[in-house]
Structures are given as C-alpha cells and as structure tokens.
Design an enzyme around this catalytic site. Sequence first.
Site, PDB file in Angstrom:
ATOM      1  N   SER A  18      49.753  53.453  43.792  1.00 15.03           N
ATOM      2  CA  SER A  18      50.737  52.871  42.876  1.00 15.03           C
ATOM      3  C   SER A  18      50.100  52.719  41.499  1.00 15.03           C
ATOM      4  CB  SER A  18      51.215  51.516  43.406  1.00 15.03           C
ATOM      5  OG  SER A  18      50.118  50.696  43.747  1.00 15.03           O
ATOM      6  N   GLU A  20      50.377  50.608  37.707  1.00 10.98           N
ATOM      7  CA  GLU A  20      50.918  49.405  37.049  1.00 10.98           C
ATOM      8  C   GLU A  20      51.075  49.612  35.548  1.00 10.98           C
ATOM      9  OE1 GLU A  20      49.159  45.650  38.313  1.00 10.98           O
ATOM     10  OE2 GLU A  20      49.059  45.020  36.219  1.00 10.98           O
ATOM     11  N   HIS A  79      56.744  42.722  38.781  1.00 12.67           N
ATOM     12  CA  HIS A  79      55.923  41.553  39.102  1.00 12.67           C
ATOM     13  C   HIS A  79      56.789  40.342  38.787  1.00 12.67           C
ATOM     14  CE1 HIS A  79      51.758  43.653  38.550  1.00 12.67           C
ATOM     15  NE2 HIS A  79      52.665  44.496  38.990  1.00 12.67           N
ATOM     16  N   ARG A 109      51.442  33.758  40.971  1.00 13.19           N
ATOM     17  CA  ARG A 109      51.579  32.448  40.345  1.00 13.19           C
ATOM     18  C   ARG A 109      51.686  32.603  38.836  1.00 13.19           C
ATOM     19  NH1 ARG A 109      46.595  28.479  39.468  1.00 13.19           N
ATOM     20  NH2 ARG A 109      46.261  30.121  37.916  1.00 13.19           N
ATOM     21  N   ASP A 111      49.357  32.815  35.013  1.00 10.57           N
ATOM     22  CA  ASP A 111      48.377  31.938  34.368  1.00 10.57           C
ATOM     23  C   ASP A 111      49.088  31.076  33.353  1.00 10.57           C
ATOM     24  OD1 ASP A 111      45.919  32.495  35.598  1.00 10.57           O
ATOM     25  OD2 ASP A 111      45.918  34.450  34.620  1.00 10.57           O
ATOM     26  N   HIS A 151      39.087  34.059  43.160  1.00 12.26           N
ATOM     27  CA  HIS A 151      39.835  33.627  41.977  1.00 12.26           C
ATOM     28  C   HIS A 151      38.995  32.610  41.195  1.00 12.26           C
ATOM     29  CE1 HIS A 151      42.996  31.453  39.723  1.00 12.26           C
ATOM     30  NE2 HIS A 151      43.497  32.660  39.626  1.00 12.26           N
ATOM     31  N   LYS A 167      49.540  33.002  51.661  1.00 14.96           N
ATOM     32  CA  LYS A 167      50.521  33.940  51.090  1.00 14.96           C
ATOM     33  C   LYS A 167      50.952  34.960  52.149  1.00 14.96           C
ATOM     34  CE  LYS A 167      47.864  34.960  47.322  1.00 14.96           C
ATOM     35  NZ  LYS A 167      47.506  35.328  45.938  1.00 14.96           N
ATOM     36  N   GLN A 214      37.542  45.207  25.096  1.00 17.61           N
ATOM     37  CA  GLN A 214      38.772  44.812  25.790  1.00 17.61           C
ATOM     38  C   GLN A 214      38.470  44.467  27.263  1.00 17.61           C
ATOM     39  OE1 GLN A 214      41.412  48.056  26.668  1.00 17.61           O
ATOM     40  NE2 GLN A 214      43.159  46.979  25.767  1.00 17.61           N
ATOM     41  N   PHE A 218      39.084  40.867  29.187  1.00 17.66           N
ATOM     42  CA  PHE A 218      39.882  40.757  30.420  1.00 17.66           C
ATOM     43  C   PHE A 218      39.043  40.138  31.533  1.00 17.66           C
ATOM     44  CE2 PHE A 218      42.871  44.740  30.019  1.00 17.66           C
ATOM     45  CZ  PHE A 218      43.651  44.046  29.119  1.00 17.66           C
ATOM     46  N   HIS A 268      45.615  51.085  43.771  1.00 17.55           N
ATOM     47  CA  HIS A 268      46.591  50.647  42.762  1.00 17.55           C
ATOM     48  C   HIS A 268      45.875  50.725  41.412  1.00 17.55           C
ATOM     49  CE1 HIS A 268      49.840  48.125  41.009  1.00 17.55           C
ATOM     50  NE2 HIS A 268      48.874  47.520  40.334  1.00 17.55           N
TER      51      HIS A 268
HETATM   52  C1  LIG Z   1      47.526  42.788  41.172  1.00 18.39           C
HETATM   53  C2  LIG Z   1      47.707  41.667  40.177  1.00 18.39           C
HETATM   54  C3  LIG Z   1      48.827  41.667  39.354  1.00 18.39           C
HETATM   55  C4  LIG Z   1      49.026  40.625  38.435  1.00 18.39           C
HETATM   56  N1  LIG Z   1      50.146  40.637  37.646  1.00 18.39           N
HETATM   57  C5  LIG Z   1      50.432  39.594  36.841  1.00 18.39           C
HETATM   58  C6  LIG Z   1      51.637  39.523  36.071  1.00 18.39           C
HETATM   59  O1  LIG Z   1      52.444  40.440  36.096  1.00 18.39           O
HETATM   60  N2  LIG Z   1      51.871  38.422  35.320  1.00 18.39           N
HETATM   61  C7  LIG Z   1      50.985  37.378  35.275  1.00 18.39           C
HETATM   62  O2  LIG Z   1      51.265  36.398  34.587  1.00 18.39           O
HETATM   63  N3  LIG Z   1      49.813  37.425  35.960  1.00 18.39           N
HETATM   64  C8  LIG Z   1      49.521  38.487  36.744  1.00 18.39           C
HETATM   65  N4  LIG Z   1      48.352  38.524  37.461  1.00 18.39           N
HETATM   66  C9  LIG Z   1      47.369  37.452  37.283  1.00 18.39           C
HETATM   67  C10 LIG Z   1      47.635  36.244  38.212  1.00 18.39           C
HETATM   68  O3  LIG Z   1      48.855  35.632  37.854  1.00 18.39           O
HETATM   69  C11 LIG Z   1      46.462  35.279  38.028  1.00 18.39           C
HETATM   70  O4  LIG Z   1      45.311  35.837  38.607  1.00 18.39           O
HETATM   71  C12 LIG Z   1      46.703  33.860  38.480  1.00 18.39           C
HETATM   72  O5  LIG Z   1      45.635  33.049  37.994  1.00 18.39           O
HETATM   73  C13 LIG Z   1      46.724  33.675  39.990  1.00 18.39           C
HETATM   74  O6  LIG Z   1      47.833  34.233  40.548  1.00 18.39           O
HETATM   75  P1  LIG Z   1      47.975  34.319  42.147  1.00 18.39           P
HETATM   76  O7  LIG Z   1      49.310  34.845  42.421  1.00 18.39           O
HETATM   77  O8  LIG Z   1      46.812  34.989  42.747  1.00 18.39           O
HETATM   78  O9  LIG Z   1      47.905  32.746  42.501  1.00 18.39           O
HETATM   79  P2  LIG Z   1      47.671  31.939  43.818  1.00 18.39           P
HETATM   80  O10 LIG Z   1      47.609  32.780  45.020  1.00 18.39           O
HETATM   81  O11 LIG Z   1      48.650  30.811  43.803  1.00 18.39           O
HETATM   82  O12 LIG Z   1      46.184  31.341  43.602  1.00 18.39           O
HETATM   83  C14 LIG Z   1      45.822  30.697  42.392  1.00 18.39           C
HETATM   84  C15 LIG Z   1      44.672  29.715  42.651  1.00 18.39           C
HETATM   85  O13 LIG Z   1      45.159  28.609  43.401  1.00 18.39           O
HETATM   86  C16 LIG Z   1      44.447  28.453  44.622  1.00 18.39           C
HETATM   87  N5  LIG Z   1      45.433  28.023  45.623  1.00 18.39           N
HETATM   88  C17 LIG Z   1      46.430  28.767  46.150  1.00 18.39           C
HETATM   89  N6  LIG Z   1      47.164  28.025  47.023  1.00 18.39           N
HETATM   90  C18 LIG Z   1      46.613  26.796  47.012  1.00 18.39           C
HETATM   91  C19 LIG Z   1      46.910  25.572  47.687  1.00 18.39           C
HETATM   92  N7  LIG Z   1      47.947  25.485  48.528  1.00 18.39           N
HETATM   93  N8  LIG Z   1      46.120  24.482  47.445  1.00 18.39           N
HETATM   94  C20 LIG Z   1      45.075  24.571  46.581  1.00 18.39           C
HETATM   95  N9  LIG Z   1      44.751  25.702  45.903  1.00 18.39           N
HETATM   96  C21 LIG Z   1      45.511  26.797  46.111  1.00 18.39           C
HETATM   97  C22 LIG Z   1      43.836  29.822  44.905  1.00 18.39           C
HETATM   98  O14 LIG Z   1      42.658  29.710  45.703  1.00 18.39           O
HETATM   99  C23 LIG Z   1      43.529  30.305  43.493  1.00 18.39           C
HETATM  100  O15 LIG Z   1      42.323  29.738  43.024  1.00 18.39           O
HETATM  101  C24 LIG Z   1      48.081  39.561  38.351  1.00 18.39           C
HETATM  102  C25 LIG Z   1      46.938  39.592  39.174  1.00 18.39           C
HETATM  103  C26 LIG Z   1      46.744  40.631  40.077  1.00 18.39           C
HETATM  104  C27 LIG Z   1      45.508  40.637  40.933  1.00 18.39           C
END
Ligand SMILES: Cc1cc2nc3c(=O)[nH]c(=O)nc-3n(C[C@H](O)[C@H](O)[C@H](O)COP(=O)(O)OP(=O)(O)OC[C@H]3O[C@@H](n4cnc5c(N)ncnc54)[C@H](O)[C@@H]3O)c2cc1C
Length: 287
Positions: A18, A20, A79, A109, A111, A151, A167, A214, A218, A268
């Site tokens: 895939s 992105e 996304h 989630r 940032d 993370h 998840k 860059q 990142f 990906h």
């Molecule tokens: C493939 C990919 C695509 C991405 N695309 C985007 C995008 O389009 N837009 C964007 O804004 N960002 C994007 N990101 C970045 C991502 O949003 C960030 O990395 C963000 O900080 C974490 O997102 P997550 O979904 O992994 O969060 P989560 O899975 O919620 O984790 C975030 C943090 O919280 C902790 N955590 C999770 N659940 C709990 C719980 N129940 N209790 C306590 N701690 C917990 C985890 O250990 C981790 O440290 C992308 C990242 C990747 C790898």
Amino acid sequence: MPGVLAVKPMNKQDRIYSFEFFPPKTQEGMAKLREARKQLAQLGPKFFSVTFGAGGSTRDRTLETVLEIQAAGNEAAPHLSCISSSRDDIRTILAQYKTHGIRHIVALRGDIPSGAVTGGDFHYASELVEFIRQETGDWFEIEVAAYPEFHPEAPSARADLDNFKRKVNAGANAAITQYFYNADAYFRFMEDCNAAGITIPIYPGVMPIYNFTQLSRFSAMCGAEIPRWLRLRLQDYGDDLASLRAFGLDVVTELCDRMLASGAPGLHFYTLNQAGTISTIWQRLGL
Ligand SMILES: Cc1cc2nc3c(=O)[nH]c(=O)nc-3n(C[C@H](O)[C@H](O)[C@H](O)COP(=O)(O)OP(=O)(O)OC[C@H]3O[C@@H](n4cnc5c(N)ncnc54)[C@H](O)[C@@H]3O)c2cc1C
C-alpha cells in the site's frame, strides 16, 4: 532468533502493498499527486491511504483526495484520527465514507498540536476502533498503527504492547508500523506479538530517504530512530542530495528485502506524494 519471523513465510502473491499520501493544499500539489498515483497504480497496490490532520484540519481535503483515488478505480483508505473530536464528528465522517462506498479506514489517535486545547470524546485509538465497530459493524476494514521502536509517550515497551493489543481486541484487522531503519526492532516486535497471541498482519511502514533535515525532524517527532551509523553518513552528504538519495535508496531497498525475505506480509510506503524513488525500490526488489 531475530531476523527470522516466527510466522509462516508469505507466498509472494499473497503479499499486500500500500502507498500513503497526504492531501495536497494546492491545485498544483493535487496535479502532482495525480501523476504520482498513476505511476504507483501500475505497481498494483491493494490500496492508497490518505492522511488526516489531527483535530480534523484536513477533513475536506482528505475526503476529496480519497474520492479522486476511488473515482480512478483504485481502493482508497482514509486515515481517521480521533483526538479532539466528538462522537458526533466521527459518526458524521463515517457516514460520509459509507455513503461513498469506502470500505477501509486507518484508525488513529492523532497528535495533539502543541498549545492546542484538546477536549473531545476519545483518548486513544482503541476507543476509536471500538466506536467504528459499534457504529458500522464490519463495514470497514480497519488498520491501526504499531510501533516496533515503541510510541514516544509509552511508559514502557510492555505497556505499549498491551495498548497495541487493546486496538487489536477492539476489532482492528491489520496494522501498519511507524517507519524504522533497524530491522531487528520489527523482528523483535513480531516475536512479542506472537507471544501475546496477536495474529493480525503487521505491515512494515517504509520511509524512503529524500532529505536528511526533513527526516531528522520527522524522526524526532515520532520517535523513529535514525541509527548513528546511518545518521552520520547522511549528514556527511550535506547539500549533495543526489548522492544522499542514491545511498538512501540502497539502505531502504536492503531493509525492504530483509523484511520480505523474513516473512513480512507486505509493505506500506510513506510516499510523501512522490513516485520515483519507490518505483526504483520496487524494480530493484523485483516485485
Ligand atoms: C501508519 C501510521 C499512520 C499515521 N497517520 C496519521 C494521520 O493520518 N494523522 C495523524 O494525525 N497522525 C497519524 N499518525 C501518527 C499517530 O497519530 C501518532 O503516532 C499518535 O501519537 C499515536 O497514534 P496511535 O493511533 O498509535 O495512538 P494510540 O494507539 O492511542 O497510542 C498512543 C499512546 O497512548 C498509549 N495508550 C494507548 N491506549 C492506552 C490506554 N488505554 N491507557 C494508557 N495509555 C494508552 C500508547 O501506548 C501510546 O503511547 C500515523 C502513524 C502511523 C504509524
């Protein structure tokens, strides 16, 4: 043993690839993306994904880009990040995608931009996955993020793995990793997932090397390590972008080769809306 995945090796034809994209801000950017997509479509990816700015900042542009990909006959996966959003916001977006026949979402989630007020109904991506399943059942194939180097906010490797499992248990079908240049991080992560009973496919996220400044920026933000040997060599190229890219091409091609040879279910690519480097990696890998 790191370097050999504890999973059944993948048949070449079963691998999934895939690409992105991010939604461009200008018409010129959109035209460039169209060209890149046409070139990359020839490589036969399963889908093109399109990023979504935290807090919904690219909401309309993400939708527009996704619809254009779909109209060209390719599968598109928007996304969707949940931070700062209400349940109603997410419900509306899901309904919009469903109406347009989109069947695939990368659930995140997001940032929190520094200085921004958060609020919103969601704290973690697992809550978003749960919500998508509650609202739309099995309509969407859901991918989530995984972090072989963990993370940056995770208090420990174990806690991050437990959170990743949340998840998966909430209904994710597959995961895409943050990019990495240290293959062992992925192999070890896969071992941990196997031991934890996580069986969904986990696709390595691949970041081509285009530009050292860059990439450093990142990497500092997302916690993806540039190993010392690589960082120092990249630094040495200075303004000599052509040599940096040639070297980066070798490094990334070798990394992809190791991943696939060791049983990764596919790749990906973070394209940064460019097709050239990825097409070359593709040719060199003989895909
Ligand atoms: C493939 C990919 C695509 C991405 N695309 C985007 C995008 O389009 N837009 C964007 O804004 N960002 C994007 N990101 C970045 C991502 O949003 C960030 O990395 C963000 O900080 C974490 O997102 P997550 O979904 O992994 O969060 P989560 O899975 O919620 O984790 C975030 C943090 O919280 C902790 N955590 C999770 N659940 C709990 C719980 N129940 N209790 C306590 N701690 C917990 C985890 O250990 C981790 O440290 C992308 C990242 C990747 C790898």
